[in-house]
Write a protein that holds these residues in place. Structure first.
Motif, PDB file in Angstrom:
ATOM      1  N   CYS A 180     -49.275  43.491  24.220  1.00  0.00           N
ATOM      2  CA  CYS A 180     -48.105  42.660  24.496  1.00  0.00           C
ATOM      3  C   CYS A 180     -48.414  41.239  24.023  1.00  0.00           C
ATOM      4  O   CYS A 180     -49.569  40.904  23.756  1.00  0.00           O
ATOM      5  CB  CYS A 180     -47.763  42.682  25.991  1.00  0.00           C
ATOM      6  SG  CYS A 180     -49.049  41.996  27.049  1.00  0.00           S
ATOM      7  N   PRO A 181     -47.386  40.403  23.869  1.00  0.00           N
ATOM      8  CA  PRO A 181     -47.594  39.050  23.306  1.00  0.00           C
ATOM      9  C   PRO A 181     -48.657  38.224  24.008  1.00  0.00           C
ATOM     10  O   PRO A 181     -49.455  37.556  23.349  1.00  0.00           O
ATOM     11  CB  PRO A 181     -46.207  38.408  23.454  1.00  0.00           C
ATOM     12  CG  PRO A 181     -45.259  39.554  23.382  1.00  0.00           C
ATOM     13  CD  PRO A 181     -45.951  40.684  24.063  1.00  0.00           C
ATOM     14  N   ASP A 201     -45.266  30.946  25.938  1.00  0.00           N
ATOM     15  CA  ASP A 201     -45.105  32.386  26.147  1.00  0.00           C
ATOM     16  C   ASP A 201     -44.964  32.719  27.627  1.00  0.00           C
ATOM     17  O   ASP A 201     -44.094  33.492  28.034  1.00  0.00           O
ATOM     18  CB  ASP A 201     -46.312  33.115  25.553  1.00  0.00           C
ATOM     19  CG  ASP A 201     -46.319  34.591  25.910  1.00  0.00           C
ATOM     20  OD1 ASP A 201     -45.447  35.321  25.426  1.00  0.00           O
ATOM     21  OD2 ASP A 201     -47.207  35.004  26.695  1.00  0.00           O
ATOM     22  N   ALA A 232     -41.731  34.266  29.712  1.00  0.00           N
ATOM     23  CA  ALA A 232     -41.910  35.498  30.476  1.00  0.00           C
ATOM     24  C   ALA A 232     -41.449  35.344  31.920  1.00  0.00           C
ATOM     25  O   ALA A 232     -40.875  36.273  32.503  1.00  0.00           O
ATOM     26  CB  ALA A 232     -43.375  35.932  30.441  1.00  0.00           C
ATOM     27  N   ARG A 265     -34.872  38.860  28.841  1.00  0.00           N
ATOM     28  CA  ARG A 265     -34.717  38.611  27.412  1.00  0.00           C
ATOM     29  C   ARG A 265     -36.057  38.440  26.701  1.00  0.00           C
ATOM     30  O   ARG A 265     -36.105  38.311  25.482  1.00  0.00           O
ATOM     31  CB  ARG A 265     -33.877  37.344  27.196  1.00  0.00           C
ATOM     32  CG  ARG A 265     -32.449  37.434  27.740  1.00  0.00           C
ATOM     33  CD  ARG A 265     -31.761  36.074  27.650  1.00  0.00           C
ATOM     34  NE  ARG A 265     -31.858  35.526  26.300  1.00  0.00           N
ATOM     35  CZ  ARG A 265     -31.770  34.221  26.030  1.00  0.00           C
ATOM     36  NH1 ARG A 265     -31.635  33.352  27.010  1.00  0.00           N
ATOM     37  NH2 ARG A 265     -31.849  33.803  24.781  1.00  0.00           N
ATOM     38  N   TYR A 266     -37.134  38.437  27.467  1.00  0.00           N
ATOM     39  CA  TYR A 266     -38.453  38.111  26.920  1.00  0.00           C
ATOM     40  C   TYR A 266     -38.852  39.001  25.749  1.00  0.00           C
ATOM     41  O   TYR A 266     -39.257  38.512  24.685  1.00  0.00           O
ATOM     42  CB  TYR A 266     -39.499  38.210  28.032  1.00  0.00           C
ATOM     43  CG  TYR A 266     -40.920  38.014  27.559  1.00  0.00           C
ATOM     44  CD1 TYR A 266     -41.385  36.757  27.175  1.00  0.00           C
ATOM     45  CD2 TYR A 266     -41.809  39.093  27.487  1.00  0.00           C
ATOM     46  CE1 TYR A 266     -42.702  36.574  26.738  1.00  0.00           C
ATOM     47  CE2 TYR A 266     -43.108  38.922  27.055  1.00  0.00           C
ATOM     48  CZ  TYR A 266     -43.546  37.668  26.682  1.00  0.00           C
ATOM     49  OH  TYR A 266     -44.837  37.494  26.243  1.00  0.00           O
ATOM     50  N   SER A 267     -38.753  40.311  25.920  1.00  0.00           N
ATOM     51  CA  SER A 267     -39.198  41.244  24.880  1.00  0.00           C
ATOM     52  C   SER A 267     -38.377  41.132  23.602  1.00  0.00           C
ATOM     53  O   SER A 267     -38.883  41.396  22.510  1.00  0.00           O
ATOM     54  CB  SER A 267     -39.152  42.689  25.400  1.00  0.00           C
ATOM     55  OG  SER A 267     -37.843  43.019  25.821  1.00  0.00           O
ATOM     56  N   SER A 268     -37.113  40.758  23.733  1.00  0.00           N
ATOM     57  CA  SER A 268     -36.279  40.606  22.541  1.00  0.00           C
ATOM     58  C   SER A 268     -36.524  39.276  21.838  1.00  0.00           C
ATOM     59  O   SER A 268     -36.357  39.160  20.619  1.00  0.00           O
ATOM     60  CB  SER A 268     -34.789  40.718  22.920  1.00  0.00           C
ATOM     61  OG  SER A 268     -34.418  39.691  23.830  1.00  0.00           O
ATOM     62  N   ASN A 318     -40.710  38.947  19.722  1.00  0.00           N
ATOM     63  CA  ASN A 318     -41.009  40.178  18.991  1.00  0.00           C
ATOM     64  C   ASN A 318     -42.226  39.972  18.083  1.00  0.00           C
ATOM     65  O   ASN A 318     -42.843  38.912  18.077  1.00  0.00           O
ATOM     66  CB  ASN A 318     -39.781  40.623  18.180  1.00  0.00           C
ATOM     67  CG  ASN A 318     -39.246  39.505  17.295  1.00  0.00           C
ATOM     68  OD1 ASN A 318     -40.020  38.774  16.669  1.00  0.00           O
ATOM     69  ND2 ASN A 318     -37.932  39.352  17.245  1.00  0.00           N
ATOM     70  N   ASN A 319     -42.566  40.981  17.298  1.00  0.00           N
ATOM     71  CA  ASN A 319     -43.766  40.917  16.459  1.00  0.00           C
ATOM     72  C   ASN A 319     -43.712  39.773  15.450  1.00  0.00           C
ATOM     73  O   ASN A 319     -44.715  39.093  15.217  1.00  0.00           O
ATOM     74  CB  ASN A 319     -43.963  42.254  15.729  1.00  0.00           C
ATOM     75  CG  ASN A 319     -44.358  43.371  16.659  1.00  0.00           C
ATOM     76  OD1 ASN A 319     -44.908  43.129  17.736  1.00  0.00           O
ATOM     77  ND2 ASN A 319     -44.086  44.606  16.275  1.00  0.00           N
ATOM     78  N   CYS A 378     -44.227  36.466  17.280  1.00  0.00           N
ATOM     79  CA  CYS A 378     -45.645  36.367  17.664  1.00  0.00           C
ATOM     80  C   CYS A 378     -46.501  35.916  16.490  1.00  0.00           C
ATOM     81  O   CYS A 378     -47.369  35.046  16.630  1.00  0.00           O
ATOM     82  CB  CYS A 378     -46.146  37.715  18.175  1.00  0.00           C
ATOM     83  SG  CYS A 378     -45.716  38.057  19.887  1.00  0.00           S
TER      84      CYS A 378
END
Length: 306
Positions: free
Chosen positions: A57-58, A121, A125, A131-134, A137-138, A141
């Motif tokens: 994860c980030p 970050d 979180a 909305r954090y994961s959207s 994203n990669n 990051c």
């Protein structure tokens, strides 16, 4: 026509801790052990993040990037310090001195900005969990991980160039264990005013700016945590950033003291030990002992099973 070669000094002498002759071997042993543990510990953190699926994860991606930074950071200065202590190899060429100065400064600034990225970050979180994961994203990051390097190597370039452009005609003894801006500037025969000014301005962008950003992010985090009604919820929210906050406090305590007013005092080299070797030595323990997920991933690694 102006003189092309303004520098008569071809090499510098790093005095390091030569005034503690009786303790050279002891210092060497202590620093060598800390260096080995620092390399091994930060390498273990990188390995844990890459192999532990629960750490993909980030937050842990940034921790692994920071661990890689720590390995590079200590390797720029500590091997030369150990050679100084054990073999009295105190000479360093003019070019190598400024190469070390530039890389050391750039990597140090990169750590400052990476700590700010990590705080950003954690802020996202905690304040935007849905909305954090959207958002992170990669691609984001990767950009956030590369950004500190680009900014830092640009910031470090200006004081390094202005300092290298000064006239050095002797003496050539640096009261430090590394080539750092203030101690080198103190040896200049020409007026270091512009170089000192460039260093002070760079220090504002290098350390104060990311530090203010970190304070802002954590103020936002604390306000949010204060609004959480359950004690368990508050503890869970704070535990996700407690290790990072500890690292920030360790790193910035000495960095700000040394670099905001670069006077090149005799005590700067002792403070420099804090962020050049002590903090990289402690960070793997902080991230391992204060983080449940990292401890679990550590225990799952087959290489650590007996």
């Amino acid at each position: 026509m102006e003189q092309v070669n303004k520098t008569t000094v071809k090499e510098f002498i790093l005095l390091a801790f030569s005034n503690f002759q009786k303790y050279q071997i002891l210092l060497f042993i202590i620093i060598l052990q800390m260096y080995i543990i620092s390399i091994a510990g930060n390498s273990a953190v990188i390995t844990l993040v890459k192999t532990g699926t629960s750490l993909h994860c980030p937050m842990y991606f940034f921790i692994s990037v920071f661990a890689g930074l720590e390995i590079s950071f200590v390797s720029v200065t500590i091997p030369k310090l150990m050679a100084n202590l054990i073999a009295a190899d105190r000479r360093i060429s003019f070019i190598n001195c400024f190469a070390q100065l530039y890389i050391f400064s750039a990597l140090g600034i990169t750590e400052c900005y990476m700590l700010a990225v990590m705080a950003f970050d954690r802020d996202l979180a905690i304040n935007h969990p849905l909305r954090y994961s959207s958002i992170i994203n990669n691609m984001v990051c990767t950009v956030l991980a590369i950004f500190p390097f680009i900014v830092s190597f640009i910031i470090a370039l200006f004081p390094t160039i202005f300092t290298a452009d000064l006239l050095y005609c002797g003496p050539n003894e640096i009261d430090h264990f590394l080539c750092d801006l203030a101690p080198v500037q103190n040896l200049a025969c020409s007026d270091p005013l512009i170089s000192n000014l460039a260093t002070s301005i760079a220090a504002v962008f290098a350390s104060l700016t990311p530090f203010i950003l970190i304070l802002g992010f954590y103020t936002h985090i604390i306000v949010t945590i204060a609004k959480i009604k359950s004690v368990e919820g508050k503890y869970k929210a704070f535990s996700t950033c407690s290790s990072h906050l500890t690292v920030v406090c360790l790193f910035y305590t000495s960095v700000i003291i040394v670099y905001i007013k670069p006077q090149g005092s005799h005590y700067s080299k002792f403070l420099a030990l804090m962020y050049t070797i002590v903090t990289p030595f402690l960070n793997p323990f902080i991230y391992t002992l204060r983080n449940k997920d990292v401890k679990e991933a550590f225990q799952k690694l087959n290489i650590f099973k007996f």
